[in-house]
Scaffold this motif. Structure first.
Motif, PDB file in Angstrom:
ATOM      1  N   UNK A  12       0.911  -0.960   0.235  1.00 31.02           N
ATOM      2  CA  UNK A  12       0.157   0.047  -0.022  1.00 31.02           C
ATOM      3  C   UNK A  12       0.915   1.213  -0.023  1.00 31.02           C
ATOM      4  N   UNK A  13       0.413   2.392  -0.886  1.00 34.07           N
ATOM      5  CA  UNK A  13       1.081   3.566  -0.548  1.00 34.07           C
ATOM      6  C   UNK A  13       0.867   4.129   0.645  1.00 34.07           C
ATOM      7  N   UNK A  14       1.850   4.928   1.145  1.00 34.67           N
ATOM      8  CA  UNK A  14       2.067   5.853   2.236  1.00 34.67           C
ATOM      9  C   UNK A  14       0.512   6.541   2.315  1.00 34.67           C
ATOM     10  N   UNK A  15       0.019   6.703   3.540  1.00 30.18           N
ATOM     11  CA  UNK A  15      -1.040   7.331   3.573  1.00 30.18           C
ATOM     12  C   UNK A  15      -2.494   6.517   3.611  1.00 30.18           C
ATOM     13  N   UNK A  16      -2.379   5.267   3.053  1.00 31.34           N
ATOM     14  CA  UNK A  16      -3.474   4.162   2.975  1.00 31.34           C
ATOM     15  C   UNK A  16      -3.798   3.454   3.975  1.00 31.34           C
ATOM     16  N   UNK A  17      -4.676   2.648   3.699  1.00 32.62           N
ATOM     17  CA  UNK A  17      -5.115   1.806   4.740  1.00 32.62           C
ATOM     18  C   UNK A  17      -5.112   0.160   4.503  1.00 32.62           C
ATOM     19  N   UNK A  18      -5.092  -0.635   5.464  1.00 33.04           N
ATOM     20  CA  UNK A  18      -5.218  -2.035   5.577  1.00 33.04           C
ATOM     21  C   UNK A  18      -5.929  -2.374   6.559  1.00 33.04           C
ATOM     22  N   UNK A  19      -6.666  -3.644   6.502  1.00 34.34           N
ATOM     23  CA  UNK A  19      -7.364  -4.435   7.556  1.00 34.34           C
ATOM     24  C   UNK A  19      -6.687  -5.818   7.680  1.00 34.34           C
TER      25      UNK A  19
END
Length: 119
Positions: A12-19
């Motif tokens: 993921x790019x910086x600033x993004x989200x993951x769960x």
């Protein structure tokens, strides 16, 4: 077979989200404490967030509090780690762990899931 299986990692790019998800079998997570740890290359494994059987949560305050949220779905016997505003320094293998509430050490670990945050 008692086991924890993590999923949800990725790039993921910086600033993004993951769960991240941690599904348990052979153990009812709602009656145990659970936690997420992470280990970056060349570094020791570190605690990220934990949730007690009571639902009380704790976080590694110096780096993730306010960005990461640990939660549990008892019906799915699954623990989650919602990660927002990701930074490159969050890159690591993330591990789920569980222990009886009275125990000091976590006795059950998942295989880990890779999270990579690009700048």
């Amino acid at each position: 077979q008692v086991q924890l299986v993590e999923s949800g990692g990725g790039l993921v790019q910086a600033g993004g989200s993951l769960r991240l998800s941690c599904a348990a079998s052979g153990r009812t997570l709602s009656t145990y404490s659970a936690a997420w740890f992470r280990q970056a290359p060349g570094k020791e494994r570190e605690f990220v967030a934990g949730i007690a059987w009571s639902g009380d949560t704790t976080y590694r305050t110096d780096s993730v509090k306010g960005r990461f949220t640990i939660s549990r779905d008892n019906a799915k016997n699954t623990v989650y780690l919602q990660m927002n505003s990701l930074k490159p320094e969050d890159t690591a293998v993330y591990y789920c762990a569980s222990k009886p509430s009275y125990a000091r050490q976590y006795d059950l670990w998942g295989q880990g899931t890779q999270v990579t945050v690009s700048s």
